[in-house]
Design a protein around this motif. Structure first.
Motif, PDB file in Angstrom:
ATOM      1  N   ALA A  72     123.996 -83.337  12.922  1.00  0.00           N
ATOM      2  CA  ALA A  72     122.711 -84.013  12.718  1.00  0.00           C
ATOM      3  C   ALA A  72     121.544 -83.078  12.987  1.00  0.00           C
ATOM      4  O   ALA A  72     120.582 -83.030  12.216  1.00  0.00           O
ATOM      5  N   GLY A  76     119.218 -82.048   9.990  1.00  0.00           N
ATOM      6  CA  GLY A  76     117.856 -82.570  10.096  1.00  0.00           C
ATOM      7  C   GLY A  76     116.809 -81.474  10.164  1.00  0.00           C
ATOM      8  O   GLY A  76     115.782 -81.538   9.482  1.00  0.00           O
ATOM      9  N   THR A  77     117.068 -80.449  10.974  1.00  0.00           N
ATOM     10  CA  THR A  77     116.143 -79.319  11.043  1.00  0.00           C
ATOM     11  C   THR A  77     116.042 -78.646   9.682  1.00  0.00           C
ATOM     12  O   THR A  77     114.951 -78.262   9.237  1.00  0.00           O
ATOM     13  N   TYR A 252     109.582 -80.947  12.426  1.00  0.00           N
ATOM     14  CA  TYR A 252     110.236 -82.112  13.018  1.00  0.00           C
ATOM     15  C   TYR A 252     109.686 -83.431  12.476  1.00  0.00           C
ATOM     16  O   TYR A 252     110.397 -84.441  12.458  1.00  0.00           O
ATOM     17  N   GLY A 255     111.897 -83.579   9.702  1.00  0.00           N
ATOM     18  CA  GLY A 255     113.306 -83.452  10.060  1.00  0.00           C
ATOM     19  C   GLY A 255     113.828 -84.453  11.066  1.00  0.00           C
ATOM     20  O   GLY A 255     114.998 -84.846  10.996  1.00  0.00           O
ATOM     21  N   SER A 258     115.576 -87.476   9.792  1.00  0.00           N
ATOM     22  CA  SER A 258     116.912 -87.131   9.311  1.00  0.00           C
ATOM     23  C   SER A 258     117.869 -86.933  10.483  1.00  0.00           C
ATOM     24  O   SER A 258     119.029 -87.364  10.436  1.00  0.00           O
ATOM     25  N   ILE A 259     117.386 -86.281  11.554  1.00  0.00           N
ATOM     26  CA  ILE A 259     118.211 -86.099  12.751  1.00  0.00           C
ATOM     27  C   ILE A 259     118.585 -87.456  13.338  1.00  0.00           C
ATOM     28  O   ILE A 259     119.741 -87.693  13.706  1.00  0.00           O
ATOM     29  N   GLN A 262     121.228 -89.159  11.151  1.00  0.00           N
ATOM     30  CA  GLN A 262     122.561 -88.604  11.392  1.00  0.00           C
ATOM     31  C   GLN A 262     123.053 -89.005  12.779  1.00  0.00           C
ATOM     32  O   GLN A 262     124.241 -89.293  12.965  1.00  0.00           O
ATOM     33  N   GLN A 392     112.515 -88.273   1.898  1.00  0.00           N
ATOM     34  CA  GLN A 392     112.436 -87.032   2.677  1.00  0.00           C
ATOM     35  C   GLN A 392     111.661 -85.953   1.929  1.00  0.00           C
ATOM     36  O   GLN A 392     110.829 -85.243   2.508  1.00  0.00           O
ATOM     37  N   ALA A 397     110.156 -89.322   5.419  1.00  0.00           N
ATOM     38  CA  ALA A 397     111.533 -89.435   5.922  1.00  0.00           C
ATOM     39  C   ALA A 397     111.688 -90.597   6.905  1.00  0.00           C
ATOM     40  O   ALA A 397     112.802 -91.053   7.146  1.00  0.00           O
ATOM     41  N   MET A 401     114.888 -93.180   7.883  1.00  0.00           N
ATOM     42  CA  MET A 401     115.307 -93.498   9.237  1.00  0.00           C
ATOM     43  C   MET A 401     115.404 -95.012   9.440  1.00  0.00           C
ATOM     44  O   MET A 401     116.382 -95.514  10.008  1.00  0.00           O
TER      45      MET A 401
END
Length: 460
Positions: A72, A76-77, A252, A255, A258-259, A262, A392, A397, A401
């Motif tokens: 993740a 994500g990054t 971030y 990202g 997305s992190i 995940q 995203q 993004a 989430m």
């Protein structure tokens, strides 16, 4: 204009000029192939582990939540860095693209340090918390497997970093080469290190982990070499580097959703393991097999996502609405065709799919029903995946989430818990298609909003 900008030729990137059909094919096919190979080596990994014992397969399955968390942060990054670098290139701001890439490298280095600390503080209690009725052997093998994967995760992070830089400039063929090199390395080393072939020590489940991290290191080296030799649009300047809080925050901002998405998957697998282990370790093994199999059908779609994200982001930066819309429509058609293959196979030959993992009679009894019920969600999932990619790529993004939270935490886990108590093990699997329907509804609402507030306002 900076020295870097002056030395970089102002040439229109292919993402702004090449016909969309050819461009999506050109950008996505290498990524789809490489991620298909990636999924293949995940499956092969479990097939070899399953030959040791069902306990070994369960031990690896219980590692999924923390492994998912590790991936993740890498993915994500990369999503944040990739989208921002592509947008900067679309704006012809090469100095900004370089700064984003360099700060991205710093973030990946810090992420590795965090996970290295977690190895010595979290792995053992993590396994103990979900082992439940499982045998002590499962916990011992699982701790050895997961610790090895996390200690040597620098290979995975370097692979993510360089592959995302290559993808952000449209050079996905090199991402494919790096991923395939890592996958082939892993597939070759798996049986050698697991079973002790050709004079190598017989390492069992730990051998599978060692093969995995060696493959990741090889992929990272190949991706880094390809970036250095062929990716001249973006450069990483570490000399005199100081972290830029604003750039890191921007990475971030894109990202982190997305992190979180995940990571929510990590929480979901953890909770599902806790629910299923109360029935039997075999039920947990079936869930692990499902995860391996579904990755084989979803990975090509994720490869498509990786290919279209920079296309959408670049043309958004270049204010080319028609190319954005064409890309979205074409990718949805391709994604639907790919997930339909998964649906057909899950419904028609589940026993064959389970048989690849040395399935016992009990595992077949549980697994055939599970795969057929879960397989229904393939008919919907394609839309939600592509919609999330659009969110995203356009810097929204957070919508992805929200959809992910709704699907996996608000709906799936509570539904699985209730169905387990009300209808038993076979009813648990219905939580997956139920959650996907909710995901589809929310994704549709957000996509309509994105179209009206962002895409439609770009001059045709």
């Amino acid at each position: 204009m900076s020295e870097n900008q002056t030395s970089t030729p102002i040439v229109e990137n292919k993402m702004g000029t090449m016909p969309i059909g050819k461009l999506v094919f050109n950008m996505s096919l290498p990524m789809m192939i490489s991620m298909l190979v990636q999924a293949l080596y995940n499956i092969v990994d479990s097939i070899f582990v399953a030959k040791l014992s069902e306990n070994a397969l369960t031990a690896v399955s219980l590692a999924f939540p923390l492994q998912t968390l590790l991936i993740a942060f890498g993915v994500g990054t990369g999503v944040g860095m990739n989208a921002l670098v592509s947008r900067a290139l679309g704006e012809k701001n090469y100095e900004k693209a370089n700064k984003i890439a360099t700060n991205g490298a710093f973030i990946y280095a810090m992420s590795y340090i965090v996970f290295l600390i977690l190895v010595f503080t979290v792995v053992r209690p993590f396994y103990a918390s979900q082992a439940g009725k499982a045998e002590a052997e499962i916990m011992t093998m699982g701790i050895e497997y997961l610790s090895t994967v996390m200690i040597f995760s620098f290979g995975l992070f370097s692979q993510f970093f360089f592959e995302r830089l290559l993808t952000s400039t449209g050079k996905t063929i090199f991402s494919m080469i790096s991923q395939m090199s890592g996958a082939v390395t892993n597939i070759i080393l798996d049986p050698i290190l697991i079973f002790g072939l050709f004079g190598a020590p017989k390492m069992g489940v730990t051998g599978a982990a060692v093969a995995t991290v060696i493959g990741q290191c090889v992929a990272g080296i190949v991706a880094g070499t390809c970036h250095h030799k062929f990716n001249h649009e973006v450069n990483v300047h570490l000399k005199g580097f100081r972290p830029n809080g604003r750039i890191i925050g921007t990475i971030y901002a894109v990202g982190i959703p997305s992190i979180i998405m995940q990571s929510i998957g990590s929480v979901m697998t953890y909770c599902m393991n806790r629910i299923l282990i109360d029935f039997s370790s075999t039920a947990t093994a079936v869930f692990g097999v499902y995860f391996k199999l579904q990755s084989f059908f979803f990975m090509p779609v994720f490869g498509l996502n990786n290919g279209i994200t920079p296309i959408i982001a670049y043309n958004y930066g270049a204010r080319k609405r028609k190319r954005m819309v064409h890309t979205i429509r074409l990718s949805m058609t391709v994604a639907f065709c790919l997930t339909c293959i998964g649906f057909i196979l899950f419904e028609t030959i589940p026993q064959v799919l389970l048989g690849m993992f040395n399935a016992s009679a009990d595992m077949l009894t549980i697994g055939v029903t599970a795969l057929r019920i879960i397989g229904i969600h393939y008919l919907i999932a394609w839309f939600c995946i592509i919609a999330g990619t659009v969110f995203q790529a356009l810097g929204k993004a957070v919508f992805s989430m929200i959809v992910s939270i709704m699907r996996q935490l608000v709906v799936l886990i509570p539904a699985a818990y209730v169905l387990a108590r009300v209808g038993g093990l076979h009813m648990v699997w219905w939580s997956f298609p139920i959650a996907e329907v909710i995901s589809f509804i929310v994704s549709t609402i957000f996509l309509i909003r994105i179209y009206r507030t962002i895409i439609q306002k770009i001059p045709a």
